[in-house]
Motif scaffolding. Structure first.
Motif, short mmCIF file in Angstrom:
data_model
loop_
_atom_site.label_atom_id
_atom_site.label_comp_id
_atom_site.label_asym_id
_atom_site.label_seq_id
_atom_site.Cartn_x
_atom_site.Cartn_y
_atom_site.Cartn_z
N GLN A 76 104.74 -0.58 71.31
CA GLN A 76 104.85 -0.36 72.76
C GLN A 76 105.06 -1.69 73.47
O GLN A 76 104.83 -2.76 72.92
CB GLN A 76 103.58 0.30 73.29
N THR A 77 105.45 -1.60 74.74
CA THR A 77 105.59 -2.80 75.56
C THR A 77 104.27 -3.07 76.30
O THR A 77 103.41 -2.19 76.37
CB THR A 77 106.73 -2.64 76.58
N PRO A 78 104.11 -4.28 76.85
CA PRO A 78 102.84 -4.61 77.50
C PRO A 78 102.45 -3.65 78.63
O PRO A 78 101.27 -3.53 78.94
CB PRO A 78 103.09 -6.02 78.05
N LEU A 79 103.42 -2.98 79.25
CA LEU A 79 103.06 -2.07 80.34
C LEU A 79 102.18 -0.93 79.82
O LEU A 79 101.32 -0.41 80.53
CB LEU A 79 104.31 -1.50 81.02
N ALA B 222 106.39 7.73 70.15
CA ALA B 222 107.09 8.37 71.26
C ALA B 222 106.10 8.99 72.23
O ALA B 222 106.26 8.90 73.45
CB ALA B 222 108.06 9.42 70.73
N THR B 223 105.06 9.63 71.68
CA THR B 223 104.06 10.27 72.55
C THR B 223 103.44 9.25 73.51
O THR B 223 103.34 9.49 74.71
CB THR B 223 102.96 10.91 71.68
N LEU B 224 103.06 8.11 72.96
CA LEU B 224 102.42 7.09 73.80
C LEU B 224 103.41 6.54 74.81
O LEU B 224 103.04 6.24 75.95
CB LEU B 224 101.86 5.97 72.91
N ARG B 225 104.67 6.42 74.41
CA ARG B 225 105.68 5.91 75.33
C ARG B 225 105.91 6.91 76.48
O ARG B 225 105.97 6.53 77.64
CB ARG B 225 106.99 5.63 74.59
N LEU C 173 106.90 16.68 71.25
CA LEU C 173 107.00 17.72 70.23
C LEU C 173 108.19 18.64 70.49
O LEU C 173 108.96 18.95 69.58
CB LEU C 173 105.70 18.53 70.21
N GLN C 174 108.37 19.03 71.77
CA GLN C 174 109.47 19.95 72.06
C GLN C 174 110.81 19.30 71.73
O GLN C 174 111.71 19.95 71.21
CB GLN C 174 109.42 20.47 73.51
N LEU C 175 110.91 18.00 72.01
CA LEU C 175 112.16 17.30 71.73
C LEU C 175 112.48 17.35 70.24
O LEU C 175 113.60 17.60 69.82
CB LEU C 175 112.03 15.85 72.19
N ARG C 176 111.43 17.15 69.42
CA ARG C 176 111.65 17.12 67.97
C ARG C 176 111.86 18.51 67.39
O ARG C 176 112.68 18.69 66.48
CB ARG C 176 110.49 16.39 67.30
#
Lengths: 353, 307
Positions: free
Chosen positions: B143-146, B16-19, B256-259
């Motif tokens: 992740q996706t190619p972008l 999620a962080t990388l996304r 992190l805040q989301l989790r």
């Protein structure tokens, strides 16, 4: 392409430039109206009618213009001093919260002071709250060189989250049936109606008087001169003995204070409590209005009324012919850019070579 | 505390962080390129909206996903050229022009969306870019190619800026346009190119949200991400590597805040967690301000022959 400074600009050019810019905007936006499949002439006629065509339309436009003039003044005075205050939106909410904190009923146990004491106190608190939110970024810019555009912008997001937290918790109206809505303002603190049976309230008079006062301050007083000097050339102004830090604080007080008052006047004149959507971006529109007005306080009155008219007119036009209301934002944004270019062309000549 | 460790030990958190970081990396590189050439681009917020919209609309109309990315880049470049014309050609205030472009690009996108879809309440979806499972690298293959593109662009931009004559020209017009002109470099052309390319990256950053993350276009979907990029560039002292670090750090706190919020620690209102990334941005700005090495000509218009 290069620009050449004109030696002389006729007074007519100064008047015609913004008019030409608006005409250009309407032509460009006309293409978008065509795209939506509506007749351009009728659409504009309906827009104009919806904005100014009846007593009701006019009062709605002026009701909408009131916070826009105030946030426009907030942006104008800050930009004059080259303090790019993009945080009027957050400052507006800070003012609205402060107004309710002082003058709210708090479950029927509000301050039982005379409204003659409480009302000025409420307005003062709102102005100070707005100013306080700008003071940090302004001082960080003056002392540390932190870019105020970014800090004031980020504070908008923080402020809206704070409002959201307060409306969920300490400032929540116990009678709101779960809606995120603050306690209501005490009835005797609400602004009187300017035209009976409409929403137009005396806040408009506040906005117009503050514009005149700000114009007098900038044009006729020493602090006003300091503000303009700091904006024109901060280093030269400091060399010439303009107290820069004091001027920055003054600008923050004026700009943030005006935006804070916009919030309080919205609460006292229109909504009577704070909600998360009480401002559809008045703070951001204020920047456009200030630019359209050439940062002139009296021009802000005209520009604020123009933008309010476009927004209100687009609402009723959209209901009639189905052109999306976002056309209003396109018109406002395009006219901003067009007015800037037109203003430049009054002072410079473009040489193609 | 154990909750925090649980979160950090979970690969889903790092995915999620990388996304979350991807659009920030792309947008920050875009702002960085413009500012290295001496031009502030506050149009980013709107350009991201426009890129998200046109990229999505292209795919919705039946063209390929990469065509969508390309259209988003072109959209960004067009708004970039407008910004370049206003700020480089006409030497108007960069602050104001950028804000004007944000308003214009946002309004045009929303208008276009409403004209194209007058009656829909739920936004139509598309089939987004697929994760790169073939890559076989943990976290990255989710992740996706972008995302890969964003990560590869960081060293590429750093190399071009620091090691090539083109990069030297860009940095020179951002530091000392008079000297650059003296060396036979066209300030106007270099700045215009940098703004167009930087804005194209902003458009792609926006398209990541519709083509890779949310597979639909929503109002307010950019929601301040563009402004965060502007802050990240200052935090990064105008260096691509540090920009990557900053974007990852910001995304880390955002994820992190989301989790933490989901973990249901009710002793703080959830809004406080949402504020964290913004507060940290401001803190970072204050901390780096002392040694911030702004490109010397940033926000200073240049007119040939004028001083």
């Amino acid at each position: 392409m290069r620009l050449e400074k004109r030696n002389h600009t006729s007074p007519a050019a100064y008047v015609l430039a913004p008019v030409g810019a608006v005409v250009f905007t309407l032509l460009i936006s006309g293409l978008l109206v065509l795209w939506a499949g509506a007749p351009v002439g009728r659409t504009y006629a309906l827009l104009l009618q919806g904005a100014f065509g009846s007593v009701f339309a006019l009062t709605e436009t002026l009701t909408r213009a009131t916070p826009l003039i105030l946030t426009g003044l907030a942006a104008a005075v800050a930009f004059r001093a080259r303090l790019f205050n993009i945080g009027a939106e957050g400052q507006l909410y800070a003012g609205a919260l402060a107004a309710v904190a002082v003058g709210g009923m708090h479950g029927g146990t509000g301050l039982e002071w005379s409204p003659y004491v409480l009302f000025p106190l409420m307005m003062l608190a709102a102005a100070l709250a707005g100013a306080a939110l700008l003071l940090g970024p302004a001082l960080m810019k003056a002392r540390l060189g932190v870019d105020e555009v970014v800090t004031t912008l980020l504070l908008n997001f923080i402020m809206l989250l704070l409002v959201s937290a307060l409306l969920d918790g300490p400032m929540k109206d116990p009678l709101s049936m779960g809606w995120p809505q603050s306690v209501a303002l005490q009835g005797d603190l609400e602004l009187a109606k300017l035209v009976p049976q409409t929403r137009l309230h005396t806040g408009l008079l506040w906005a117009v008087s503050l514009a005149v006062m700000l114009w007098a301050l900038l044009a006729r007083t020493v602090p006003g001169f300091d503000i303009r000097a700091a904006g024109a050339n901060a280093r030269a102004a400091a060399f010439a003995g303009v107290p820069i830090t004091r001027t920055v604080v003054l600008v923050a007080l004026l700009s943030g204070g005006l935006a804070g008052l916009a919030g309080a006047i919205e609460v006292a004149g229109r909504t009577s409590y704070v909600t998360l959507d009480m401002s559809p971006g008045y703070g951001y529109s204020g920047i456009v209005i200030a630019m359209l007005a050439g940062l002139h306080p009296l021009g802000v009155i005209a520009a604020g009324t123009f933008v309010a008219g476009v927004l209100v007119g687009a609402d009723s036009m959209s209901r009639a012919v189905g052109v999306p209301t976002y056309i209003a934002d396109v018109i406002v944004a395009t006219s901003l850019i067009a007015v800037l270019v037109a203003g430049l062309l009054t002072q410079y000549r473009v040489r193609w070579k | 505390m154990t909750e925090l460790l649980d979160i950090l030990a979970n690969p889903a958190f790092w995915i999620a962080t990388l996304r979350v970081a991807t659009p920030l990396i792309l947008g920050t590189l875009g702002v960085l390129l413009c500012e290295r050439a001496g031009v502030l681009n506050l149009g980013i917020e709107g350009i991201m909206v426009a890129g998200a919209f046109t990229g999505w609309l292209t795919v919705y109309a039946g063209y390929g996903l990469w065509t969508g990315v390309l259209v988003a880049a072109l959209t960004g470049a067009v708004f970039g050229l407008l910004h370049a014309w206003l700020t480089v050609g006409l030497a108007l205030s960069q602050h104001v022009s950028g804000l004007g472009i944000t308003l214009l690009a946002t309004a045009l996108s929303y208008y276009g969306y409403r004209v194209s879809f007058p009656k829909v309440n739920t936004p139509p979806t598309i089939e987004p870019l697929a994760p790169m499972e073939w890559l076989g690298v943990p976290i990255l293959s989710a992740q996706t190619p972008l995302t890969l593109l964003a990560l590869l662009l960081v060293p590429l931009l750093a190399w071009v800026l620091m090691r090539t004559p083109l990069g030297l020209a860009v940095r020179m017009v951002g530091e000392n346009p008079q000297a650059a002109e003296g060396q036979g470099i066209s300030v106007a052309a270099t700045r215009t190119g940098a703004i167009a390319l930087g804005s194209a990256l902003m458009g792609v950053a926006g398209s990541f949200l519709t083509l890779s993350a949310f597979n639909a276009f929503f109002f307010n979907m950019i929601n301040g991400r563009g402004w965060i990029c502007v802050a990240l560039v200052v935090f990064a002292s105008w260096r691509p590597g540090k920009a990557l670090l900053g974007a990852l750090l910001f995304a880390f706190f955002d994820a992190l805040q989301l989790r933490l919020q989901q973990a249901g620690d009710a002793w703080l209102p959830y809004q406080v967690y949402l504020m964290l990334p913004y507060l940290l941005s401001i803190l970072a700005l204050v901390l780096v301000a002392r040694k911030a090495a702004y490109p010397q000509a940033l926000m200073k218009p240049y007119r040939k022959g004028e001083r």
